[in-house]
Design a protein around this motif. Structure first.
Motif, PDB file in Angstrom:
ATOM      1  N   GLU A   1      23.024 -28.860  -3.296  1.00  0.00           N
ATOM      2  CA  GLU A   1      22.511 -29.403  -4.549  1.00  0.00           C
ATOM      3  C   GLU A   1      22.148 -30.888  -4.447  1.00  0.00           C
ATOM      4  OE1 GLU A   1      21.997 -27.677  -7.406  1.00  0.00           O
ATOM      5  OE2 GLU A   1      22.527 -25.852  -6.312  1.00  0.00           O
ATOM      6  N   ILE A   2      22.626 -31.554  -3.395  1.00  0.00           N
ATOM      7  CA  ILE A   2      22.398 -32.995  -3.248  1.00  0.00           C
ATOM      8  C   ILE A   2      21.148 -33.238  -2.414  1.00  0.00           C
ATOM      9  CG2 ILE A   2      23.346 -35.160  -2.371  1.00  0.00           C
ATOM     10  CD1 ILE A   2      26.106 -34.051  -2.871  1.00  0.00           C
ATOM     11  N   PRO A   3      20.194 -33.996  -2.930  1.00  0.00           N
ATOM     12  CA  PRO A   3      18.970 -34.285  -2.175  1.00  0.00           C
ATOM     13  C   PRO A   3      19.276 -34.966  -0.838  1.00  0.00           C
ATOM     14  CG  PRO A   3      18.732 -34.945  -4.473  1.00  0.00           C
ATOM     15  CD  PRO A   3      20.176 -34.601  -4.275  1.00  0.00           C
ATOM     16  N   SER A   4      18.617 -34.512   0.200  1.00  0.00           N
ATOM     17  CA  SER A   4      18.701 -35.095   1.552  1.00  0.00           C
ATOM     18  C   SER A   4      20.019 -34.787   2.264  1.00  0.00           C
ATOM     19  CB  SER A   4      18.493 -36.625   1.532  1.00  0.00           C
ATOM     20  OG  SER A   4      17.269 -36.950   0.911  1.00  0.00           O
ATOM     21  N   ALA A   5      20.993 -34.168   1.590  1.00  0.00           N
ATOM     22  CA  ALA A   5      22.278 -33.894   2.249  1.00  0.00           C
ATOM     23  C   ALA A   5      22.097 -32.917   3.408  1.00  0.00           C
ATOM     24  CB  ALA A   5      23.273 -33.333   1.236  1.00  0.00           C
ATOM     25  N   SER A   6      21.184 -31.967   3.270  1.00  0.00           N
ATOM     26  CA  SER A   6      20.956 -30.992   4.340  1.00  0.00           C
ATOM     27  C   SER A   6      20.424 -31.665   5.603  1.00  0.00           C
ATOM     28  CB  SER A   6      19.989 -29.914   3.869  1.00  0.00           C
ATOM     29  OG  SER A   6      18.746 -30.485   3.476  1.00  0.00           O
TER      30      SER A   6
ATOM     31  N   ALA B   1      32.181 -32.414   7.809  1.00  0.00           N
ATOM     32  CA  ALA B   1      31.960 -33.854   7.910  1.00  0.00           C
ATOM     33  C   ALA B   1      31.074 -34.356   6.775  1.00  0.00           C
ATOM     34  CB  ALA B   1      31.321 -34.190   9.257  1.00  0.00           C
ATOM     35  N   VAL B   2      29.996 -33.613   6.485  1.00  0.00           N
ATOM     36  CA  VAL B   2      29.069 -34.018   5.423  1.00  0.00           C
ATOM     37  C   VAL B   2      29.760 -33.976   4.064  1.00  0.00           C
ATOM     38  CG1 VAL B   2      26.938 -33.415   4.204  1.00  0.00           C
ATOM     39  CG2 VAL B   2      27.034 -33.302   6.705  1.00  0.00           C
ATOM     40  N   ALA B   3      30.474 -32.887   3.788  1.00  0.00           N
ATOM     41  CA  ALA B   3      31.152 -32.750   2.493  1.00  0.00           C
ATOM     42  C   ALA B   3      32.277 -33.761   2.351  1.00  0.00           C
ATOM     43  CB  ALA B   3      31.697 -31.333   2.343  1.00  0.00           C
ATOM     44  N   GLY B   4      32.990 -34.039   3.431  1.00  0.00           N
ATOM     45  CA  GLY B   4      34.054 -35.038   3.376  1.00  0.00           C
ATOM     46  C   GLY B   4      33.514 -36.419   3.060  1.00  0.00           C
TER      47      GLY B   4
ATOM     48  N   ARG C   1      26.159 -45.967   8.561  1.00  0.00           N
ATOM     49  CA  ARG C   1      24.825 -46.536   8.338  1.00  0.00           C
ATOM     50  C   ARG C   1      23.728 -45.482   8.481  1.00  0.00           C
ATOM     51  NH1 ARG C   1      27.526 -50.914  10.786  1.00  0.00           N
ATOM     52  NH2 ARG C   1      26.944 -50.286  12.902  1.00  0.00           N
ATOM     53  N   VAL C   2      23.923 -44.548   9.406  1.00  0.00           N
ATOM     54  CA  VAL C   2      22.953 -43.461   9.579  1.00  0.00           C
ATOM     55  C   VAL C   2      22.947 -42.557   8.350  1.00  0.00           C
ATOM     56  CG1 VAL C   2      22.413 -41.382  10.909  1.00  0.00           C
ATOM     57  CG2 VAL C   2      23.043 -43.485  12.100  1.00  0.00           C
ATOM     58  N   PHE C   3      24.144 -42.154   7.901  1.00  0.00           N
ATOM     59  CA  PHE C   3      24.254 -41.320   6.701  1.00  0.00           C
ATOM     60  C   PHE C   3      23.628 -42.015   5.495  1.00  0.00           C
ATOM     61  CE2 PHE C   3      28.078 -38.318   7.694  1.00  0.00           C
ATOM     62  CZ  PHE C   3      27.317 -37.727   8.690  1.00  0.00           C
ATOM     63  N   TYR C   4      23.926 -43.294   5.371  1.00  0.00           N
ATOM     64  CA  TYR C   4      23.417 -44.072   4.229  1.00  0.00           C
ATOM     65  C   TYR C   4      21.884 -44.090   4.225  1.00  0.00           C
ATOM     66  CZ  TYR C   4      22.488 -48.121   1.219  1.00  0.00           C
ATOM     67  OH  TYR C   4      22.004 -48.943   0.240  1.00  0.00           O
ATOM     68  N   ALA C   5      21.292 -44.357   5.378  1.00  0.00           N
ATOM     69  CA  ALA C   5      19.834 -44.445   5.470  1.00  0.00           C
ATOM     70  C   ALA C   5      19.175 -43.104   5.145  1.00  0.00           C
ATOM     71  CB  ALA C   5      19.428 -44.907   6.867  1.00  0.00           C
ATOM     72  N   ILE C   6      19.749 -42.022   5.650  1.00  0.00           N
ATOM     73  CA  ILE C   6      19.167 -40.693   5.407  1.00  0.00           C
ATOM     74  C   ILE C   6      19.266 -40.322   3.934  1.00  0.00           C
ATOM     75  CG2 ILE C   6      19.420 -38.225   5.894  1.00  0.00           C
ATOM     76  CD1 ILE C   6      20.288 -38.984   8.726  1.00  0.00           C
ATOM     77  N   LEU C   7      20.445 -40.525   3.332  1.00  0.00           N
ATOM     78  CA  LEU C   7      20.637 -40.160   1.929  1.00  0.00           C
ATOM     79  C   LEU C   7      19.848 -41.066   0.995  1.00  0.00           C
ATOM     80  CD1 LEU C   7      24.487 -39.484   1.983  1.00  0.00           C
ATOM     81  CD2 LEU C   7      22.695 -37.769   1.720  1.00  0.00           C
TER      82      LEU C   7
ATOM     83  N   THR D   1      17.003 -42.913   1.698  1.00  0.00           N
ATOM     84  CA  THR D   1      15.545 -42.877   1.850  1.00  0.00           C
ATOM     85  C   THR D   1      14.972 -41.475   1.961  1.00  0.00           C
ATOM     86  OG1 THR D   1      15.647 -43.048   4.274  1.00  0.00           O
ATOM     87  CG2 THR D   1      15.668 -45.108   3.010  1.00  0.00           C
ATOM     88  N   GLY D   2      15.834 -40.496   2.247  1.00  0.00           N
ATOM     89  CA  GLY D   2      15.335 -39.133   2.428  1.00  0.00           C
ATOM     90  C   GLY D   2      14.640 -38.918   3.761  1.00  0.00           C
TER      91      GLY D   2
END
Length: 427
Positions: free
Chosen positions: A283-288, A300-303, A398-404, A406-407
């Motif tokens: 349900e979260i944009p870009s989480a996939s 890891a992603v859900a945590g 920082r990688v997770f932050y950038a992906i979430l 900016t998409g």
């Protein structure tokens, strides 16, 4: 996020009434002050942790604001376990700003007024309010919607995993007492044939009594992979030579049956939890897109998402690093130069999630693996292995932050910038 000291101080204006609340399990106590520390009420206001109590608090606050010509209220409180959730939700629904003070700060500063370490319901609200007045507070985040669901599910998963580990250890203990040779027949007691054995004939005496033919027939009822007579013969031989206890077997059988039932229940529950986690993450944009990083799984992603919540509330990834307690602190004084360590202040669940995510990345992801080797082998100030892991935790954040934020998709080339930059300087 208003994280700086100046921004926090700016929220406490001359028109603000600061209310310190000492949170209890059933009863809360509050005291009100202006931005200079002048108290408005003669005694602490007592209200219960109920709807009626919250309404009484609202009336008390409104009356004090009118009498003292204040236009807004800022409530400060100490995070006493989970007891503040109801009151915090009420303040949020009423549109009242509130902040949390560090219990350690309350403990250290409560002696400033009377020079005694005493603690009571009238003293603590004042200490909390004075910390808020000086901008020494944090703005709590109460996730809503899908982020609250993920946080709750991951906490439920953690509890379930703890129960499973406990059950597994108790089964190992049971086998060590009553059937130590079981591990020589089955590599893992959690395999299908091993579980069937423990379910139908767990003790050496039961194995011998059942016999080879019936053992094989029991296995073949549920195990598709052939578990033949040689395996049964090996099990019977181990049972005949067993050094396990031979007394109290009736209660021992009941114990292993109970443990296996609990194991199956928690195992099934864990599967259901993870199904719901996967559905919520989608349900979260870009989480996939985070799952597109080799070595990163749904846990890891859900945590990470459960601990962080809505990524849009952060202005920089360094804020998440600090939230997880992965920011560095230096222990030095004068000529003494102490070790630099992480603060470990913040959300331990987020710190654990990102740490557990980095370990498989170092083993499976070529970019993280290469970066790890560079950190520990570089000529200028090489890091120790654990220091490198901590640095990679910050890198992954920082990688997770950038992906979430900016998409954008994961870029392996950008990951290697830490290596490329020193090489360019050398050239």
């Amino acid at each position: 996020m208003n994280c700086t000291q100046n921004n926090k101080l700016m929220q406490i204006t001359p028109e603000t009434m600061v209310v310190g609340v000492d949170i209890g399990s059933e009863v809360h106590f509050a005291r009100a002050f202006d931005f200079r520390g002048f108290e408005f009420s003669k005694r602490a206001f007592r209200f219960e942790n109920t709807r009626e109590g919250f309404n009484a608090f609202d009336i008390w606050v409104t009356d004090l604001m009118k009498r003292n010509q204040k236009t807004k209220t800022f409530v400060g409180m100490e995070p006493t376990g989970h007891y503040w959730y109801g009151f915090g939700s009420h303040l949020q629904n009423m549109g009242v700003e509130f902040g949390m003070v560090n219990p350690y700060h309350v403990k250290r500063s409560k002696e400033l007024d009377d020079n005694t370490p005493s603690k009571h319901d009238r003293k603590d609200p004042k200490t909390i309010a004075m910390l808020v007045k000086d901008g020494r507070y944090l703005i709590p985040y109460m996730p809503e919607g899908v982020y609250r669901e993920i946080r709750n599910l991951m906490e439920l998963r953690r509890q379930n995993v703890v129960q499973l580990i406990s059950i597994q250890n108790r089964v190992k203990r049971w086998l060590a007492i009553y059937f130590p040779e079981f591990s020589t027949v089955f590599k893992k007691w959690t395999g299908k044939a091993a579980l069937l054995t423990l379910k139908h004939f767990p003790t050496p005496q039961a194995v011998i009594k059942t016999g080879e033919e019936k053992i094989v027939a029991t296995w073949k009822e549920e195990v598709k992979r052939a578990v033949g007579h040689k395996h049964a013969q090996k099990l019977i031989k181990a049972a005949e030579e067993s050094i396990g206890l031979k007394h109290g077997l009736e209660s021992a059988v009941l114990e292993i049956e109970t443990l296996l039932d609990e194991y199956m229940i928690h195992g099934h529950r864990l599967e259901l939890i993870m199904q719901k986690v996967e559905a919520q993450v989608k349900e979260i944009p870009s989480a996939s897109m985070l799952l597109g990083i080799k070595g990163i799984g749904i846990v890891a992603v859900a945590g990470f998402l459960g601990a962080v919540g809505d990524i849009s509330r952060f202005d920089a990834p360094e804020q998440i690093v600090k939230l997880f307690g992965l920011n560095l602190r230096e222990n030095s004084s004068g000529k003494h130069q102490g070790k630099t360590t992480i603060t470990r202040r913040g959300r331990s669940d987020g710190r654990y999630a990102i740490f557990q995510a980095v370990l498989p990345l170092v083993a499976r992801n070529p970019e993280f693996r290469q970066l790890h080797l560079y950190y520990i082998n570089r000529d200028n100030k090489p890091l120790k292995k654990m220091q490198s892991i901590v640095a990679l935790c910050g890198k992954l954040i920082r990688v997770f932050y950038a992906i979430l934020k900016t998409g954008s998709h994961y870029d392996a080339e950008k990951m290697m910038n830490d290596i490329k930059r020193p090489m360019m300087k050398a050239a």
